[in-house]
Design a protein around this motif. Structure first.
Motif, mmCIF file in Angstrom:
data_model
loop_
_atom_site.group_PDB
_atom_site.id
_atom_site.type_symbol
_atom_site.label_atom_id
_atom_site.label_comp_id
_atom_site.label_asym_id
_atom_site.label_seq_id
_atom_site.Cartn_x
_atom_site.Cartn_y
_atom_site.Cartn_z
ATOM 1 N N TYR A 112 0.818 -1.227 0.000
ATOM 2 C CA TYR A 112 0.000 0.000 0.000
ATOM 3 C C TYR A 112 0.847 1.270 0.000
ATOM 4 C CZ TYR A 112 -3.604 -3.353 1.239
ATOM 5 O OH TYR A 112 -4.459 -4.422 1.227
ATOM 6 N N MET A 113 2.133 1.170 0.330
ATOM 7 C CA MET A 113 3.009 2.345 0.369
ATOM 8 C C MET A 113 3.607 2.594 -1.011
ATOM 9 S SD MET A 113 3.090 3.875 3.308
ATOM 10 C CE MET A 113 4.651 4.734 3.363
ATOM 11 N N ILE A 114 2.784 3.140 -1.922
ATOM 12 C CA ILE A 114 3.241 3.413 -3.276
ATOM 13 C C ILE A 114 2.911 4.866 -3.611
ATOM 14 C CG2 ILE A 114 3.230 2.621 -5.676
ATOM 15 C CD1 ILE A 114 1.919 0.046 -4.724
ATOM 16 N N PRO A 115 3.697 5.806 -3.069
ATOM 17 C CA PRO A 115 3.428 7.225 -3.341
ATOM 18 C C PRO A 115 3.777 7.610 -4.769
ATOM 19 C CG PRO A 115 5.445 6.980 -2.080
ATOM 20 C CD PRO A 115 4.834 5.617 -2.161
ATOM 21 N N GLN A 116 3.166 8.693 -5.262
ATOM 22 C CA GLN A 116 3.439 9.181 -6.613
ATOM 23 C C GLN A 116 4.649 10.116 -6.550
ATOM 24 O OE1 GLN A 116 -0.183 11.081 -7.855
ATOM 25 N NE2 GLN A 116 -1.408 9.209 -7.708
ATOM 26 N N ILE A 117 5.806 9.597 -6.921
ATOM 27 C CA ILE A 117 7.045 10.379 -6.788
ATOM 28 C C ILE A 117 7.533 10.936 -8.119
ATOM 29 C CG2 ILE A 117 7.804 9.124 -4.733
ATOM 30 C CD1 ILE A 117 9.644 7.471 -6.509
ATOM 31 N N ASP A 118 6.759 10.725 -9.172
ATOM 32 C CA ASP A 118 7.161 11.223 -10.487
ATOM 33 C C ASP A 118 6.816 12.711 -10.631
ATOM 34 O OD1 ASP A 118 8.021 8.710 -11.186
ATOM 35 O OD2 ASP A 118 6.073 8.137 -12.034
ATOM 36 N N SER A 119 7.721 13.454 -11.251
ATOM 37 C CA SER A 119 7.491 14.866 -11.613
ATOM 38 C C SER A 119 7.103 15.734 -10.429
ATOM 39 C CB SER A 119 6.398 14.943 -12.692
ATOM 40 O OG SER A 119 6.750 14.175 -13.814
ATOM 41 N N LEU A 120 7.771 15.529 -9.291
ATOM 42 C CA LEU A 120 7.493 16.358 -8.116
ATOM 43 C C LEU A 120 8.034 17.770 -8.356
ATOM 44 C CD1 LEU A 120 8.368 13.933 -5.164
ATOM 45 C CD2 LEU A 120 6.113 14.498 -6.090
ATOM 46 N N THR A 121 7.272 18.754 -7.928
ATOM 47 C CA THR A 121 7.674 20.153 -8.084
ATOM 48 C C THR A 121 8.826 20.470 -7.130
ATOM 49 O OG1 THR A 121 5.396 20.722 -8.634
ATOM 50 C CG2 THR A 121 6.854 22.544 -8.039
ATOM 51 N N GLU A 122 9.781 21.228 -7.601
ATOM 52 C CA GLU A 122 10.936 21.563 -6.771
ATOM 53 C C GLU A 122 10.551 22.554 -5.682
ATOM 54 O OE1 GLU A 122 15.495 23.335 -7.222
ATOM 55 O OE2 GLU A 122 14.249 22.987 -8.989
ATOM 56 N N ILE A 123 10.998 22.271 -4.464
ATOM 57 C CA ILE A 123 10.738 23.145 -3.321
ATOM 58 C C ILE A 123 11.838 24.209 -3.237
ATOM 59 C CG2 ILE A 123 10.595 23.267 -0.798
ATOM 60 C CD1 ILE A 123 8.197 21.920 -1.947
ATOM 61 N N ASP A 124 11.427 25.457 -3.062
ATOM 62 C CA ASP A 124 12.399 26.538 -2.886
ATOM 63 C C ASP A 124 12.713 26.639 -1.392
ATOM 64 O OD1 ASP A 124 13.942 28.768 -2.836
ATOM 65 O OD2 ASP A 124 12.451 30.137 -3.695
ATOM 66 N N ILE A 125 13.785 25.978 -0.958
ATOM 67 C CA ILE A 125 14.109 25.924 0.469
ATOM 68 C C ILE A 125 14.650 27.256 0.993
ATOM 69 C CG2 ILE A 125 14.543 23.435 0.425
ATOM 70 C CD1 ILE A 125 17.529 24.047 0.401
#
Length: 598
Positions: free
Chosen positions: A308-321
């Motif tokens: 069940y642990m299948i997150p959508q990790i494709d094309s994640l937006t870049e975070i401006d840290i």
């Protein structure tokens, strides 16, 4: 692209962005009386962009604690242990200003009741969203009103315990709007349907579903939704005693529990069935059946977790840290707060009318009791008594009113302070600024009636203006005393008790009831913090300096052992007033910081 075009297109851009909120091995415990209580026991999960994630569980299962950690609202404390990681797009939320991306909606609705929906959203927009000019603020507010289906009530007052206003569901949507106004990517809500009927709750879920379809990540806790609402959730987490017992697609929950021996019949609402089988009467003394159910479901969940642990990790937006947290200037904060406060006054004209009537009544009453005073011993005693009555009215009336007002506004202040909409100093200055017009009106009415009716010293016009100035300063000092008492408690009942107790203590050292030299050495210092003392001293010295006595031995300045000039006592009163305000601000700051850590 202009700033205007950029800002107005943010909600549309969400569809093309992807924000994954993920947490791993979260543990949270509290040490109470030397005993460690485990609230979260190593839970892991995720929330995908564009999905509704519902978190369910019985009371005490750890739902709210989980949300506090996910929204980065749980601060370190000596009696609290927190471990594990929370990331947004694979960046730990502690390494950047996560408040840019993640907004949290409390279970309670802390709103200003005299504002309309449009005014409340405008207030939030002006303090939360940078670079917008007035037309852009209006456009943004209209967008939120349309998104949340609040168009029909946009210009209705929110309402409070004194005035009927919006329904519970409408107020909840305004609370959500105040967070959506700043374009968050992740919205976390604690029991958004609490206290709402089934129809209103479903309507609210439709609003949240529409926000998810815009591309937002929506995470919320819910107690027991109906079957139709349950089917609207994309994913679903079930908690029990700090553990996850299910996490996955909502549509697969019934089959999942059926496979391990807990069959939900068709005529029963699945959430109701889940709450029933995981209900625990006493978590400290669980029955063998309760332990068995929890152990079976917890162990099975851990064994099948990877499925069940299948997150959508494709094309994640870049975070401006490196993006800094926006904060409005102190001038903007004061301006917006003053406008809200004055609006609040206009919407409650009865309170202003009561203050004017109060000034008329009290000044007329004292004028009737002490009028036609002369220069003999009895008349001088009456004038001295009238001046002390003046001191009491100038200080006691505003202090009692403000000591009650502060606890009433406290929940809204603490909520907005926690959201970092403004600081303690702008809030406090706003209170002082907005009270000054009423203090001037009260003092003017009171002084004009009483000064020439008794009469006081009319040999020199400057005496009246000095009397007026001292009276106005005493009014401000009364408010400061009310701020001080009100800042010490969140309970109106306690404020009502504390106010008179403090007032009587200061009155006793005001100089009228006892000669200055007769005070006990153990309590002599109290007169130096009594605003009644310095007010009365200044009024007496102003009245009886250069006064034409029939007998100089009747001079109250000498009899009461008052020393110094008018300006010295007025200056001391000003210092006491500033001191009370400073302590009140410190109390509010401490309360605000403590509330932040809760």
């Amino acid at each position: 692209m202009s700033i205007h075009d950029y800002k107005c297109s943010q909600d549309q851009l969400l569809v093309h962005n992807s924000y994954l909120l993920e947490w791993k091995d979260l543990r949270y415990s509290v040490i109470n009386k030397g005993k460690e209580i485990n609230i979260l026991k190593g839970v892991s999960g995720y929330a995908n962009s564009g999905e509704l994630l519902a978190i369910m569980g019985t009371s005490g299962s750890g739902k709210t604690s989980l949300l506090s950690i996910l929204s980065n609202r749980l601060f370190s404390q000596p009696n609290v242990k927190v471990s594990g990681t929370v990331t947004l797009n694979q960046n730990e939320i502690h390494t950047f200003h996560s408040n840019h991306y993640i907004k949290y909606v409390l279970q309670e609705n802390f709103l200003f009741g005299t504002q309309t929906v449009r005014e409340s959203l405008t207030f939030a927009c002006r303090l939360k969203v940078p670079y917008l000019i007035k037309p852009q603020v209006i456009e943004r507010v209209n967008e939120i009103i349309e998104h949340l289906r609040l168009t029909k009530v946009a210009d209705n007052m929110i309402g409070n315990s004194m005035r009927k206003g919006l329904s519970g569901g409408e107020q909840k949507r305004v609370s959500i709007g105040n967070e959506l106004i700043s374009y968050p990517n992740v919205l976390i809500l604690d029991e958004p349907t609490s206290g709402l009927d089934s129809f209103t709750s479903q309507h609210l879920m439709e609003v949240l579903q529409a926000q998810a379809h815009l591309g937002r990540t929506i995470v919320f806790t819910i107690h027991q939704p109906n079957s139709k609402m349950f089917s609207m959730f994309d994913r679903f987490i079930l908690m029990s005693e700090g553990n996850f017992v299910y996490q996955g697609q909502t549509s697969g929950a019934v089959k999942y529990f059926s496979d391990i021996g807990y069959q939900c019949s068709y005529e029963i609402n699945p959430p109701e069935y889940f709450m029933r089988i995981f209900h625990i009467v006493d978590r400290y003394h669980m029955s063998s059946t309760e332990k068995e159910i929890l152990d079976i479901c917890t162990n099975h969940y851990r064994e099948t977790l990877k499925e069940y642990m299948i997150p959508q990790i494709d094309s994640l937006t870049e975070i401006d840290i490196n993006k800094k947290l926006y904060s409005a200037s102190i001038i903007t904060e004061i301006k917006v707060l003053v406008q809200r406060s004055m609006l609040n006054v206009r919407r409650q004209p009865m309170l202003s009318a009561i203050k004017i009537v109060q000034a008329l009544f009290m000044s007329t009453l004292i004028a009737l009791l002490f009028n036609n005073s002369g220069h003999d011993k009895k008349s001088i005693q009456s004038i001295a008594g009238a001046l002390y009555f003046n001191s009491i009215n100038y200080i006691a009336l505003p202090s009692q009113a403000e000591s009650i007002t502060f606890p009433l506004e406290r929940p809204v202040f603490l909520t907005e302070y926690k959201e970092e909409l403004y600081g303690v100093i702008p809030y406090f200055l706003t209170k002082v600024i907005c009270e000054i017009p009423f203090q001037i009106i009260f003092t003017t009415i009171y002084s004009l009636i009483i000064y020439f009716s008794i009469p006081y010293n009319t040999y020199d016009a400057s005496k009246f203006f000095i009397f007026y100035g001292i009276s106005l300063l005493a009014q401000i000092s009364g408010n400061a005393l009310g701020y001080l008492v009100g800042s010490l408690t969140s309970s109106i009942q306690l404020a009502v008790v504390m106010g008179p107790a403090v007032m009587v203590s200061f009155l006793a050292f005001g100089g009228f009831f006892s000669n200055t030299n007769s005070f006990s050495s153990a309590f002599y210092w109290v007169r130096y913090i009594s605003n009644y003392n310095f007010t009365y001293r200044a009024l007496i010295i102003n009245q009886f300096t250069d006064f034409d006595f029939n007998n100089e031995n009747d001079n109250p300045i000498e009899l009461l052992n008052f020393q110094g000039e008018v300006w010295e006592n007025a200056g001391s009163l000003l210092l006491v007033t500033f001191g009370m305000m400073l302590i009140a601000m410190i109390n509010l700051k401490i309360s605000g910081e403590y509330h932040k850590r809760r």
